[in-house]
Design a protein around this motif. Structure first.
Motif, PDB file in Angstrom:
ATOM      1  N   ASP A  62       7.323   3.097 -11.598  1.00  0.00           N
ATOM      2  CA  ASP A  62       7.792   1.887 -10.918  1.00  0.00           C
ATOM      3  C   ASP A  62       6.659   0.862 -10.929  1.00  0.00           C
ATOM      4  OD1 ASP A  62       8.710  -0.084  -9.228  1.00  0.00           O
ATOM      5  OD2 ASP A  62       9.158   1.236  -7.549  1.00  0.00           O
ATOM      6  N   SER A  63       6.780  -0.157 -11.765  1.00  0.00           N
ATOM      7  CA  SER A  63       5.688  -1.130 -11.922  1.00  0.00           C
ATOM      8  C   SER A  63       5.377  -1.892 -10.637  1.00  0.00           C
ATOM      9  CB  SER A  63       6.029  -2.125 -13.034  1.00  0.00           C
ATOM     10  OG  SER A  63       7.224  -2.824 -12.721  1.00  0.00           O
ATOM     11  N   SER A  64       6.348  -1.957  -9.715  1.00  0.00           N
ATOM     12  CA  SER A  64       6.132  -2.676  -8.454  1.00  0.00           C
ATOM     13  C   SER A  64       5.675  -1.761  -7.329  1.00  0.00           C
ATOM     14  CB  SER A  64       7.421  -3.397  -8.023  1.00  0.00           C
ATOM     15  OG  SER A  64       7.767  -4.389  -8.974  1.00  0.00           O
ATOM     16  N   PHE A  65       5.538  -0.480  -7.609  1.00  0.00           N
ATOM     17  CA  PHE A  65       5.101   0.462  -6.576  1.00  0.00           C
ATOM     18  C   PHE A  65       3.683   0.106  -6.138  1.00  0.00           C
ATOM     19  CE2 PHE A  65       3.379   4.328  -4.792  1.00  0.00           C
ATOM     20  CZ  PHE A  65       4.442   4.868  -4.096  1.00  0.00           C
ATOM     21  N   PHE A  66       3.468   0.127  -4.826  1.00  0.00           N
ATOM     22  CA  PHE A  66       2.178  -0.285  -4.280  1.00  0.00           C
ATOM     23  C   PHE A  66       1.666   0.781  -3.331  1.00  0.00           C
ATOM     24  CE2 PHE A  66      -0.197  -2.155  -0.750  1.00  0.00           C
ATOM     25  CZ  PHE A  66      -1.205  -2.838  -1.426  1.00  0.00           C
ATOM     26  N   TYR A  67       0.378   1.123  -3.459  1.00  0.00           N
ATOM     27  CA  TYR A  67      -0.249   1.998  -2.466  1.00  0.00           C
ATOM     28  C   TYR A  67      -1.706   1.593  -2.302  1.00  0.00           C
ATOM     29  CZ  TYR A  67      -2.397   4.763  -6.260  1.00  0.00           C
ATOM     30  OH  TYR A  67      -3.125   5.177  -7.342  1.00  0.00           O
ATOM     31  N   LYS A  68      -2.211   1.822  -1.092  1.00  0.00           N
ATOM     32  CA  LYS A  68      -3.569   1.440  -0.743  1.00  0.00           C
ATOM     33  C   LYS A  68      -4.111   2.461   0.238  1.00  0.00           C
ATOM     34  CE  LYS A  68      -6.751  -1.971  -0.973  1.00  0.00           C
ATOM     35  NZ  LYS A  68      -7.278  -2.539  -2.231  1.00  0.00           N
ATOM     36  N   PHE A  69      -5.395   2.792   0.118  1.00  0.00           N
ATOM     37  CA  PHE A  69      -5.993   3.744   1.043  1.00  0.00           C
ATOM     38  C   PHE A  69      -7.453   3.366   1.280  1.00  0.00           C
ATOM     39  CE2 PHE A  69      -6.798   5.363  -3.174  1.00  0.00           C
ATOM     40  CZ  PHE A  69      -8.100   5.851  -3.118  1.00  0.00           C
ATOM     41  N   ILE A 120      -2.533  -5.097   5.085  1.00  0.00           N
ATOM     42  CA  ILE A 120      -2.109  -4.556   3.793  1.00  0.00           C
ATOM     43  C   ILE A 120      -0.622  -4.799   3.573  1.00  0.00           C
ATOM     44  CG2 ILE A 120      -1.803  -2.424   2.482  1.00  0.00           C
ATOM     45  CD1 ILE A 120      -4.678  -3.432   2.554  1.00  0.00           C
ATOM     46  N   PHE A 121       0.172  -4.600   4.617  1.00  0.00           N
ATOM     47  CA  PHE A 121       1.620  -4.801   4.519  1.00  0.00           C
ATOM     48  C   PHE A 121       1.957  -6.248   4.162  1.00  0.00           C
ATOM     49  CE2 PHE A 121       5.644  -5.959   6.629  1.00  0.00           C
ATOM     50  CZ  PHE A 121       6.509  -5.130   5.932  1.00  0.00           C
ATOM     51  N   LEU A 122       1.351  -7.196   4.839  1.00  0.00           N
ATOM     52  CA  LEU A 122       1.649  -8.609   4.578  1.00  0.00           C
ATOM     53  C   LEU A 122       1.161  -9.045   3.200  1.00  0.00           C
ATOM     54  CD1 LEU A 122       0.903 -10.213   8.063  1.00  0.00           C
ATOM     55  CD2 LEU A 122       3.134  -9.776   7.024  1.00  0.00           C
ATOM     56  N   ILE A 123       0.031  -8.514   2.756  1.00  0.00           N
ATOM     57  CA  ILE A 123      -0.446  -8.834   1.408  1.00  0.00           C
ATOM     58  C   ILE A 123       0.574  -8.394   0.367  1.00  0.00           C
ATOM     59  CG2 ILE A 123      -2.173  -8.208  -0.335  1.00  0.00           C
ATOM     60  CD1 ILE A 123      -4.242  -8.136   1.921  1.00  0.00           C
ATOM     61  N   GLU A 124       1.098  -7.178   0.537  1.00  0.00           N
ATOM     62  CA  GLU A 124       2.071  -6.667  -0.429  1.00  0.00           C
ATOM     63  C   GLU A 124       3.382  -7.434  -0.361  1.00  0.00           C
ATOM     64  OE1 GLU A 124       4.002  -4.541  -3.345  1.00  0.00           O
ATOM     65  OE2 GLU A 124       1.898  -4.954  -2.913  1.00  0.00           O
ATOM     66  N   LEU A 157     -10.313  10.841   3.374  1.00  0.00           N
ATOM     67  CA  LEU A 157      -9.197   9.912   3.514  1.00  0.00           C
ATOM     68  C   LEU A 157      -8.953   9.597   4.984  1.00  0.00           C
ATOM     69  CD1 LEU A 157      -6.825   8.444   2.020  1.00  0.00           C
ATOM     70  CD2 LEU A 157      -5.441  10.442   2.600  1.00  0.00           C
ATOM     71  N   THR A 158      -8.820   8.330   5.302  1.00  0.00           N
ATOM     72  CA  THR A 158      -8.518   7.941   6.680  1.00  0.00           C
ATOM     73  C   THR A 158      -7.127   7.347   6.806  1.00  0.00           C
ATOM     74  OG1 THR A 158      -9.665   5.842   6.280  1.00  0.00           O
ATOM     75  CG2 THR A 158     -10.917   7.588   7.352  1.00  0.00           C
ATOM     76  N   ASN A 159      -6.825   6.315   6.027  1.00  0.00           N
ATOM     77  CA  ASN A 159      -5.514   5.650   6.118  1.00  0.00           C
ATOM     78  C   ASN A 159      -4.904   5.505   4.737  1.00  0.00           C
ATOM     79  OD1 ASN A 159      -5.814   5.060   9.007  1.00  0.00           O
ATOM     80  ND2 ASN A 159      -7.373   3.603   8.341  1.00  0.00           N
ATOM     81  N   LEU A 160      -3.598   5.665   4.674  1.00  0.00           N
ATOM     82  CA  LEU A 160      -2.879   5.565   3.396  1.00  0.00           C
ATOM     83  C   LEU A 160      -1.572   4.817   3.616  1.00  0.00           C
ATOM     84  CD1 LEU A 160      -2.428   6.402   0.414  1.00  0.00           C
ATOM     85  CD2 LEU A 160      -1.432   8.537   1.275  1.00  0.00           C
ATOM     86  N   PHE A 161      -1.336   3.768   2.812  1.00  0.00           N
ATOM     87  CA  PHE A 161      -0.100   2.974   2.906  1.00  0.00           C
ATOM     88  C   PHE A 161       0.580   2.963   1.552  1.00  0.00           C
ATOM     89  CE2 PHE A 161       2.199  -0.949   2.133  1.00  0.00           C
ATOM     90  CZ  PHE A 161       3.039  -1.013   3.225  1.00  0.00           C
ATOM     91  N   TRP A 162       1.937   3.009   1.553  1.00  0.00           N
ATOM     92  CA  TRP A 162       2.659   2.903   0.287  1.00  0.00           C
ATOM     93  C   TRP A 162       4.029   2.260   0.512  1.00  0.00           C
ATOM     94  CZ3 TRP A 162       2.085   7.290   3.113  1.00  0.00           C
ATOM     95  CH2 TRP A 162       3.229   8.003   3.469  1.00  0.00           C
ATOM     96  N   ALA A 163       4.524   1.597  -0.542  1.00  0.00           N
ATOM     97  CA  ALA A 163       5.852   0.961  -0.525  1.00  0.00           C
ATOM     98  C   ALA A 163       6.321   0.813  -1.970  1.00  0.00           C
ATOM     99  CB  ALA A 163       5.786  -0.407   0.156  1.00  0.00           C
ATOM    100  N   ASP A 164       7.556   1.230  -2.250  1.00  0.00           N
ATOM    101  CA  ASP A 164       8.066   1.108  -3.616  1.00  0.00           C
ATOM    102  C   ASP A 164       8.798  -0.215  -3.807  1.00  0.00           C
ATOM    103  OD1 ASP A 164      10.446   1.454  -2.284  1.00  0.00           O
ATOM    104  OD2 ASP A 164      10.909   3.410  -3.143  1.00  0.00           O
ATOM    105  N   SER A 165       9.354  -0.424  -4.992  1.00  0.00           N
ATOM    106  CA  SER A 165      10.001  -1.700  -5.303  1.00  0.00           C
ATOM    107  C   SER A 165      11.244  -1.929  -4.453  1.00  0.00           C
ATOM    108  CB  SER A 165      10.373  -1.744  -6.788  1.00  0.00           C
ATOM    109  OG  SER A 165      11.217  -0.653  -7.123  1.00  0.00           O
TER     110      SER A 165
END
Length: 566
Positions: free
Chosen positions: A241-248, A326-330, A256-264
């Motif tokens: 998924d080219s629009s899949f986004f994750y950041k940690f 991170i959420f608003l940036i994505e 690892l402390t925090n992990l965020f992800w959201a798909d297209s």
């Protein structure tokens, strides 16, 4: 043959029956005296002179001796001073009584303290054990020993609570890890270990120590295995998924402390339905007992949609700031109109900072649960809920609320006072006119939601609803525009509109075009119904080329708009 020195040491530490402390206190606790192979019990009443004669092969051996001496005497030890030579090798080590020194003043006089300070334990005790390296033979000799304490010592039954005497042995750790992997709960493991050892005083550690060990093992698992697997999985999703986004992010130890992800799909849903954003932080059923924050909203079927997910290290202000940024940036910095949270103080603080213009609503489910926990009056929770959802004006709410508080004698209740101060974030009377897409709670099921949305789309596109109001022309039009769930909610308003009837037509008011007319409404007998409020409103019905002396037919009529107020 034994040397003269060994014979002397053995004689000085000859075990007499009256001097031996109960064997039960020394399970897995023997002391190897100075590397000479003799296993001796540490005895009560050992003199300072006898301690000064001891020699040790290594620092650990000296620490073992002093800790066992402390256990017999009834105190706990901790490491203090350490010195190294120019090559970095340790040449001196010092241990002290755990009650040595005093707590720093800055920790006592902290005006910004949020928690109750821990009880004071340090009383300036001067008991100490100091060893140094004898470079001639490589032995460690006693340089200083003070055996006197300025505080009461602990009896044998309570030494189990002293910090330096609480240790989970390697065999016990292995046993705990095996039991945990087969699904045994930590509390049950502790019960088993206590039973196995013959009592809490013999197990050698407390339940808190057990939880700390289990938590440490979880962190190691995250560092050594699960993190790599999770990031590899997310990386694989991004390739598909080219629009899949994750950041940690990670801490100073690369954990690892925090992990965020959201798909297209989540991103498209937010673009369509991102006016209302809810933070669901109640999902703690993961293996690491860490908060899993699910950012959700409501779609056109009035179903839950997920905008993103985050696995967090904690629920601090800094952590929530990271998630929101991170959420608003994505999401291309598109901010929601309204936000629903459980009232977490750290989260509320960051929402005010990052989303200052969003209307903030507190979760009704959490409010009712807190009402039940904080006010122990029969039926208060249901009474509170009726106040929260009452469909009246702010003045009516205030009147009902104060009457309720007075009748139930809650004027001095702290929780009632605090929640009243936040009423503009939960009372329907104050939130009327604010858009929340009927979302009142963060407690929304998130399993199989995308399959449910697909099913709802199919039903809306491949079935027709039965029309039931007298406004058939409007109803026929609306049913082609709205989804099934939205139409059913709108139809309730249409049924209310049937209470109005036309008494005359005429030109008046401002016009959007030269042919616009106003339809005047008479409330008739319904104006006398309790709770029905008249606002002197009109329904505007524009059409092109229609006969102004008759009700417009379907051919002539264009969509018209009206509003109803209670």
């Amino acid at each position: 043959m034994q040397s003269v020195k060994e014979k002397t040491i053995k004689r000085e530490f000859e075990v007499k029956e009256e001097d031996v402390v109960n064997d039960d206190a020394y399970i897995s606790g023997t002391y190897h005296l100075g590397g000479n192979g003799l296993k001796e019990k540490v005895l009560k009443g050992i003199s300072d002179e006898e301690v000064y004669k001891l020699q040790f092969d290594c620092i650990d051996e000296a620490e073992t001796f002093y800790n066992m001496l402390a256990k017999v005497a009834g105190f706990s030890i901790r490491k203090d001073d350490l010195k190294r030579d120019k090559n970095g090798d340790i040449i001196s080590r010092k241990w002290v009584c755990s009650r040595e020194g005093q707590r720093a003043t800055k920790f006592i006089e902290n005006d910004k303290r949020q928690r109750e300070p821990r009880s004071l334990t340090r009383v300036g005790c001067e008991a100490t054990f100091h060893i140094g390296l004898n470079r001639k033979d490589g032995k460690w000799i006693v340089k200083e020993f003070i055996g006197e304490h300025n505080h009461n010592l602990v009896d044998a039954i309570n030494t189990q609570f002293l910090r330096s005497h609480r240790t989970i042995s390697n065999p016990d750790k292995a046993q705990v890890d095996v039991l945990r992997k087969v699904g045994v709960k930590t509390t049950q493991i502790m019960d088993y270990m206590v039973k196995q050892s013959g009592g809490h005083q013999h197990v050698g550690f407390t339940q808190k120590d057990m939880y700390n060990h289990v938590d440490a093992m979880r962190r190691i698992e995250i560092k050594d295995g699960d993190v790599e697997a999770a990031l590899a999985y997310l990386c694989g999703k991004a390739e598909i998924d080219s629009s899949f986004f994750y950041k940690f992010n990670v801490d100073e130890e690369s954990r690892l402390t925090n992990l965020f992800w959201a798909d297209s799909t989540a991103q498209m849903d937010y673009a369509c339905f991102g006016d209302v954003l809810a933070f669901d932080t109640m999902y703690r059923t993961n293996a690491y007992k860490k908060p899993l924050v699910v950012l959700v909203g409501v779609n056109h079927h009035h179903q839950t949609v997920v905008f993103g997910s985050a696995l967090l290290i904690d629920e601090s202000v800094g952590t929530y700031e990271w998630v929101l940024e991170i959420f608003l940036i994505e999401m291309m910095n598109r901010k929601p109109i309204s936000v629903v949270t459980d009232g977490d103080k750290a989260m509320c603080k960051e929402i005010k900072k990052v989303l200052p213009h969003a209307c903030h609503r507190l979760c009704s489910w959490h409010l009712q649960r807190n009402a039940f926990m904080n006010v122990h009056i029969k039926d208060f929770t249901s009474i509170f809920a009726r106040c929260m959802f009452m469909r009246g004006s702010a003045e009516e709410f205030e009147k009902v609320w104060h009457q309720m508080v007075e009748n139930l004698g809650l004027n001095e209740n702290r929780w009632v006072t605090e929640i009243y101060g936040k009423r503009k974030q939960w009372a329907e009377a104050y939130l009327r006119g604010k858009f929340f897409a009927e979302m009142r709670s963060t407690q929304r099921a998130i399993l199989r939601i995308r399959q449910n949305e697909a099913k709802a789309d199919f039903e809306s596109n491949n079935s027709s609803l039965v029309l039931s109001t007298k406004l058939s022309i409007l109803e026929n039009h609306v049913v082609t525009v709205y989804t099934k769930e939205s139409f059913l909610k709108f139809r309730e308003e249409m049924k209310n509109a049937e209470l109005f009837f036309v008494v005359g037509l005429g030109m008046r008011g401002e016009h959007l075009s030269n042919d616009q007319s106003d339809m005047y409404i008479d409330y008739g007998e319904f104006g006398n119904i309790t709770g029905f409020q008249q606002y002197g409103q009109t329904m505007t019905t524009p059409w092109e080329g229609g006969d102004l002396n008759k009700y417009p037919n379907e051919k002539d009529m264009q969509p018209f708009y009206y509003s109803l107020k209670e």
